[in-house]
Scaffold this motif. Structure first.
Motif, PDB file in Angstrom:
ATOM      1  N   VAL A  13       1.643  14.945   6.251  1.00 24.20           N
ATOM      2  CA  VAL A  13       1.142  13.980   5.262  1.00 24.20           C
ATOM      3  C   VAL A  13       2.087  12.784   5.156  1.00 24.20           C
ATOM      4  N   ALA A  14       3.396  13.017   5.235  1.00 26.47           N
ATOM      5  CA  ALA A  14       4.354  11.906   5.191  1.00 26.47           C
ATOM      6  C   ALA A  14       4.084  10.930   6.330  1.00 26.47           C
ATOM      7  N   LYS A  15       3.804  11.448   7.506  1.00 23.13           N
ATOM      8  CA  LYS A  15       3.469  10.595   8.653  1.00 23.13           C
ATOM      9  C   LYS A  15       2.180   9.817   8.384  1.00 23.13           C
ATOM     10  N   LEU A  16       1.140  10.512   7.949  1.00 23.36           N
ATOM     11  CA  LEU A  16      -0.160   9.884   7.715  1.00 23.36           C
ATOM     12  C   LEU A  16      -0.073   8.788   6.656  1.00 23.36           C
ATOM     13  N   LEU A  17       0.668   9.053   5.562  1.00 21.35           N
ATOM     14  CA  LEU A  17       0.751   8.082   4.476  1.00 21.35           C
ATOM     15  C   LEU A  17       1.464   6.802   4.897  1.00 21.35           C
ATOM     16  N   TYR A  18       2.490   6.944   5.715  1.00 23.96           N
ATOM     17  CA  TYR A  18       3.201   5.749   6.177  1.00 23.96           C
ATOM     18  C   TYR A  18       2.249   4.842   6.960  1.00 23.96           C
ATOM     19  N   ILE A  19       1.515   5.421   7.878  1.00 23.18           N
ATOM     20  CA  ILE A  19       0.585   4.631   8.696  1.00 23.18           C
ATOM     21  C   ILE A  19      -0.536   4.058   7.838  1.00 23.18           C
ATOM     22  N   ARG A  20      -1.085   4.868   6.950  1.00 20.34           N
ATOM     23  CA  ARG A  20      -2.190   4.407   6.108  1.00 20.34           C
ATOM     24  C   ARG A  20      -1.745   3.260   5.195  1.00 20.34           C
ATOM     25  N   ALA A  21      -0.556   3.396   4.603  1.00 23.75           N
ATOM     26  CA  ALA A  21      -0.078   2.365   3.688  1.00 23.75           C
ATOM     27  C   ALA A  21       0.070   1.020   4.389  1.00 23.75           C
ATOM     28  N   LEU A  22       0.453   1.044   5.653  1.00 16.62           N
ATOM     29  CA  LEU A  22       0.643  -0.192   6.404  1.00 16.62           C
ATOM     30  C   LEU A  22      -0.671  -0.863   6.796  1.00 16.62           C
ATOM     31  N   LYS A  23      -1.775  -0.113   6.764  1.00 20.28           N
ATOM     32  CA  LYS A  23      -3.047  -0.635   7.273  1.00 20.28           C
ATOM     33  C   LYS A  23      -4.085  -0.942   6.202  1.00 20.28           C
ATOM     34  N   ILE A  24      -4.078  -0.209   5.106  1.00 21.43           N
ATOM     35  CA  ILE A  24      -5.156  -0.332   4.119  1.00 21.43           C
ATOM     36  C   ILE A  24      -4.571  -0.743   2.775  1.00 21.43           C
ATOM     37  N   LEU A  25      -4.927  -1.923   2.311  1.00 21.51           N
ATOM     38  CA  LEU A  25      -4.433  -2.407   1.031  1.00 21.51           C
ATOM     39  C   LEU A  25      -5.187  -1.712  -0.106  1.00 21.51           C
ATOM     40  N   PRO A  26      -4.491  -1.275  -1.154  1.00 23.94           N
ATOM     41  CA  PRO A  26      -5.154  -0.593  -2.276  1.00 23.94           C
ATOM     42  C   PRO A  26      -6.231  -1.466  -2.923  1.00 23.94           C
ATOM     43  N   SER A  27      -7.233  -0.825  -3.461  1.00 25.18           N
ATOM     44  CA  SER A  27      -8.373  -1.549  -4.034  1.00 25.18           C
ATOM     45  C   SER A  27      -7.968  -2.412  -5.224  1.00 25.18           C
ATOM     46  N   ASP A  28      -6.975  -1.999  -6.009  1.00 28.29           N
ATOM     47  CA  ASP A  28      -6.583  -2.814  -7.161  1.00 28.29           C
ATOM     48  C   ASP A  28      -5.973  -4.144  -6.709  1.00 28.29           C
ATOM     49  N   ILE A  29      -5.282  -4.144  -5.564  1.00 33.01           N
ATOM     50  CA  ILE A  29      -4.710  -5.392  -5.054  1.00 33.01           C
ATOM     51  C   ILE A  29      -5.821  -6.286  -4.508  1.00 33.01           C
ATOM     52  N   LYS A  30      -6.793  -5.691  -3.828  1.00 27.73           N
ATOM     53  CA  LYS A  30      -7.938  -6.480  -3.358  1.00 27.73           C
ATOM     54  C   LYS A  30      -8.655  -7.136  -4.532  1.00 27.73           C
ATOM     55  N   GLN A  31      -8.848  -6.386  -5.611  1.00 31.62           N
ATOM     56  CA  GLN A  31      -9.490  -6.941  -6.798  1.00 31.62           C
ATOM     57  C   GLN A  31      -8.627  -8.027  -7.431  1.00 31.62           C
ATOM     58  N   GLY A  32      -7.309  -7.855  -7.335  1.00 27.90           N
ATOM     59  CA  GLY A  32      -6.400  -8.881  -7.838  1.00 27.90           C
ATOM     60  C   GLY A  32      -6.570 -10.193  -7.093  1.00 27.90           C
ATOM     61  N   ARG A  96      11.149  13.686   9.051  1.00 28.48           N
ATOM     62  CA  ARG A  96      10.486  13.910  10.343  1.00 28.48           C
ATOM     63  C   ARG A  96       9.147  13.195  10.395  1.00 28.48           C
ATOM     64  N   GLY A  97       8.425  13.179   9.273  1.00 26.49           N
ATOM     65  CA  GLY A  97       7.144  12.478   9.228  1.00 26.49           C
ATOM     66  C   GLY A  97       7.302  10.994   9.479  1.00 26.49           C
ATOM     67  N   VAL A  98       8.350  10.397   8.901  1.00 23.75           N
ATOM     68  CA  VAL A  98       8.636   8.969   9.113  1.00 23.75           C
ATOM     69  C   VAL A  98       8.971   8.713  10.578  1.00 23.75           C
ATOM     70  N   GLU A  99       9.815   9.566  11.156  1.00 20.12           N
ATOM     71  CA  GLU A  99      10.187   9.408  12.566  1.00 20.12           C
ATOM     72  C   GLU A  99       8.960   9.510  13.466  1.00 20.12           C
ATOM     73  N   ARG A 100       8.086  10.460  13.174  1.00 23.08           N
ATOM     74  CA  ARG A 100       6.889  10.640  13.996  1.00 23.08           C
ATOM     75  C   ARG A 100       5.951   9.449  13.879  1.00 23.08           C
ATOM     76  N   ALA A 101       5.771   8.939  12.653  1.00 28.21           N
ATOM     77  CA  ALA A 101       4.912   7.770  12.467  1.00 28.21           C
ATOM     78  C   ALA A 101       5.426   6.597  13.284  1.00 28.21           C
ATOM     79  N   THR A 102       6.739   6.407  13.289  1.00 26.29           N
ATOM     80  CA  THR A 102       7.350   5.285  13.998  1.00 26.29           C
ATOM     81  C   THR A 102       7.201   5.438  15.507  1.00 26.29           C
ATOM     82  N   ARG A 103       7.419   6.650  16.013  1.00 24.73           N
ATOM     83  CA  ARG A 103       7.353   6.871  17.467  1.00 24.73           C
ATOM     84  C   ARG A 103       5.919   6.982  17.973  1.00 24.73           C
ATOM     85  N   GLU A 104       5.097   7.732  17.248  1.00 20.10           N
ATOM     86  CA  GLU A 104       3.785   8.094  17.762  1.00 20.10           C
ATOM     87  C   GLU A 104       2.725   7.034  17.511  1.00 20.10           C
ATOM     88  N   HIS A 105       2.890   6.184  16.467  1.00 22.34           N
ATOM     89  CA  HIS A 105       1.820   5.206  16.208  1.00 22.34           C
ATOM     90  C   HIS A 105       1.668   4.198  17.355  1.00 22.34           C
TER      91      HIS A 105
END
Length: 293
Positions: A13-32, A96-105
């Motif tokens: 999940v740590a890996k997934l969240l890092y990648i997701r956060a970088l790609k999808i802006l939260p809806s409250d910011i879009k509404q902002g 480890r999740g952060v390292e994997r996100a960085t290497r594998e993405h």
């Protein structure tokens, strides 16, 4: 009964969240963005906001990251009642999740040694990822939030040890002066986080909590909430505008977080979040893992 969360699940999940956060802006910011665009009267500012909104849509459509700055990875973990896990293994799993996100993405690693400037190409280093652990009043629940904090906005960080005699006016002056000082360097429109009280380190942490809080939320302290409203209006009267080129849209909002402090001091801190206010979260329960904003 207890609910066990495995290091393997945390890592994935740590890996997934890092990648997701970088790609999808939260809806409250879009509404902002929508709200600022509707209120903006300056033509240049309107054009810049339109370009930002288009960038958000293109990033999602093409499954690309919103900004080249992958930031300092920050994880906020809330452990509920009845959750069993090994705290040390939890921290190692997130790393480890952060390292994997960085290497594998793969992602660009933005993390270097502070003296040698050597980049390990893992988005990790001494005390990075930053991991904040707290305990929450939710049964058999673990919450994880990931925030990639970019350097452009993180460089807009300030602390001043005010004294009680400075009063509310001293706090207002410090915040407004700092927003004027950084101008367009923090990629506005921003969220201006203000921490008040505590010790120097607690105050700085509160400012970051405020800066990364969802739009539309309010400080739980009534006096803090009133100050938020006043400062939000004041900041958007500075004519800094999107990317510092003038206009109304200097900030989505000013957020305040407060803590009790010593009778002879009143620290105040500012931490700014840029317009690409990225974050992603997950909730672990017996039913599984829910991924969201």
């Amino acid at each position: 009964m207890s609910f066990a969360v495995t290091p393997e699940a945390i890592e994935d999940v740590a890996k997934l969240l890092y990648i997701r956060a970088l790609k999808i802006l939260p809806s409250d910011i879009k509404q902002g963005f929508v709200r600022l665009s509707a209120a903006e009267t300056d033509e240049t500012a309107q054009s810049i906001l339109a370009t930002m909104i288009e960038n958000i849509a293109v990033a999602e459509k093409t499954d690309n990251i919103l900004c080249q700055d992958t930031g300092i990875p920050i994880y906020n973990v809330g452990i509920g009642r009845g959750v069993t896990l090994d705290g040390y293994l939890l921290k190692q799993a997130i790393r480890r999740g952060v390292e994997r996100a960085t290497r594998e993405h793969p992602l660009r690693s933005s993390v270097v040694h502070p003296l040698t400037r050597i980049n390990e190409q893992t988005s990790c280093g001494a005390h990075v990822p930053v991991i904040n652990i707290d305990f929450i009043d939710e049964a058999e629940t673990l919450r994880m939030e990931m925030i990639p904090k970019g350097s452009g906005s993180e460089n807009g960080s300030f602390l001043k040890m005010l004294i009680p005699a400075d009063g509310i006016d001293g706090i207002k002056t410090f915040v407004i002066d700092r927003v004027m000082e950084v101008g367009g360097r923090v990629c506005p429109p921003t969220i201006v986080g203000v921490g008040i009280g505590g010790t120097s380190d607690v105050c700085m942490h509160l400012a970051k909590v405020a800066a990364t809080r969802p739009l539309g939320t309010m400080c739980k302290d009534p006096e803090g909430a009133r100050l938020e409203s006043l400062l939000s209006q004041a900041v958007n009267m500075l004519d800094i505008g999107p990317q510092g080129l003038g206009g109304f849209g200097t900030a989505f909002a000013v957020h305040v977080e407060a803590a009790a402090t010593h009778i002879t001091m009143n620290p105040v801190a500012v931490n700014i979040q840029c317009h690409s206010a990225r974050r992603a979260s997950a909730v672990f329960t017996r039913a599984g893992v829910a991924i969201g904003e």
